[in-house]
Design an enzyme around this catalytic site. Structure first.
Site, short mmCIF file in Angstrom:
data_model
loop_
_atom_site.label_atom_id
_atom_site.label_comp_id
_atom_site.label_asym_id
_atom_site.label_seq_id
_atom_site.Cartn_x
_atom_site.Cartn_y
_atom_site.Cartn_z
CG ASP A 1 -2.03 -0.96 1.11
OD1 ASP A 1 -2.42 -0.99 0.13
OD2 ASP A 1 -2.49 -1.25 2.32
CG ASN A 2 1.96 2.12 3.46
OD1 ASN A 2 0.92 2.56 3.14
ND2 ASN A 2 1.86 1.20 4.31
CB CYS A 3 5.31 0.56 -2.23
SG CYS A 3 7.07 0.23 -2.32
CG LEU A 4 5.33 6.82 -3.75
CD1 LEU A 4 6.15 8.24 -3.88
CD2 LEU A 4 4.09 6.98 -4.14
#
Lengths: 125, 107, 96
Positions: free
Chosen positions: B104-107
């Site tokens: 979720d928290n990964c570009l």
């Protein structure tokens, strides 16, 4: 009681929803982890019904939902180490904090009030 | 050889139905990423799957590094080591090959 | 000090949680369902006043609810004054 600007911390997320009643608890956990993943300092305060997120042994698999309790267990890996619980709510719900997925400090209302003014920003979810 | 059709993956190459994952599917995804899986890769892939079971989420980079340090030792708990195995974005590419959802928290 | 925007019924958990964390120097703006805490001679209103916070109510929301005379000590404000409050207080917390 004032806190010197230099000692202020960036963000306190006030977690106050039960884990599965709405999608807000999940959103709050996502915000916390995303903020930490980008190297921003974030601490958490669980207030009122929010302490229900800390019940051990949540099983969300049959409902196909993300397990909030297990996600919270990963907080230390995100270097989110300052976590606080509302002691009154913990005792109202008779929660056994020794089995909580997260270790945290229990605070009374006065301590929570003091905590909140030590941050630049508050986010209630 | 068990290979899955293109429809089994989303536009970024993540497996749509995670239950279809096995070692051969992992190599199929790795090949699409131009990677040949070695025991060193598998050590991290197995750890990613353990992370997912333990925390019900795919890790971002920071927790992955820390989790590797705890479980594989300090030498392997370094982003440079993970970058050497999964160049670019280890958390994202590793999760993809390990048959996990996109972090979720990964570009 | 903290500006609290309280948009929750007096019977709600959010209302109780907010009440618990209020301290003198804070301000509370009642809006949405929160305006019912401005009914005079009710315990939610008394409890709010007892915290020693500055108390405001968003006038449009109060009028919508039929509260044309908010309880004593509760100042009616419009949007401009709400904006001014957000400038006065360094941090804000929304309750809903």
């Amino acid at each position: 009681m004032t806190v010197a600007d230099a000692d202020k911390k960036p963000l306190l997320i006030v977690m106050r929803q039960s884990p599965y009643g709405t999608s807000l608890a999940k959103a709050a956990v996502d915000v916390a982890l995303a903020t930490a993943a980008f190297d921003q300092l974030v601490d958490l305060l669980f207030v009122g019904d929010g302490v229900l997120q800390l019940l051990a042994g949540q099983d969300s698999q049959s409902l196909g939902k993300k397990n909030i309790g297990r996600q919270l267990a990963s907080l230390p890996l995100y270097d989110i180490n300052q976590v606080y619980f509302d002691a009154e709510a913990v005792s109202r719900y008779n929660l056994d904090m020794s089995s909580s997925p997260v270790t945290a400090k229990l605070l009374n209302p006065q301590e929570m009030q003091q905590l909140m003014v030590a941050y630049d920003h508050l986010l209630g979810l | 050889m068990n290979t899955l059709p293109a429809e089994a993956f989303d536009s970024e190459g993540f497996l749509r139905d995670l239950s279809q994952w096995d070692a051969e599917v992992a190599q199929q995804i790795a090949t699409a990423e131009n990677l040949q899986l070695t025991p060193a890769h598998w050590e991290v892939l197995n750890l990613l799957r353990a992370y997912y079971r333990e925390f019900d989420s795919s890790p971002a980079m920071r927790p992955l590094v820390k989790y590797c340090a705890i479980n594989l030792g300090a030498d392997k708990g370094k982003s440079i080591y993970l970058m050497s195995l999964f160049p670019g974005s280890p958390a994202k590419i590793g999760s993809k090959i390990a048959g996990l959802p996109k972090p979720d928290n990964c570009l | 000090m903290i500006l609290h925007t309280l948009n929750a019924l007096p019977s709600s958990a959010a209302f109780g949680d907010c009440l618990k964390l209020l301290q003198p120097g804070d301000a509370v703006v009642l809006l949405g369902d929160g305006v019912y805490a401005a009914l005079e001679d009710t315990s939610p209103c008394d409890e709010l006043r007892a915290t020693g916070v500055e108390l405001f109510i968003l006038q449009a929301d109060a009028l919508l609810a039929g509260i044309d005379r908010p309880a004593e000590g509760c100042n009616s404000i419009g949007m401009d004054e709400l904006v001014a409050l957000t400038e006065r207080f360094p941090r804000q917390l929304a309750w809903y």
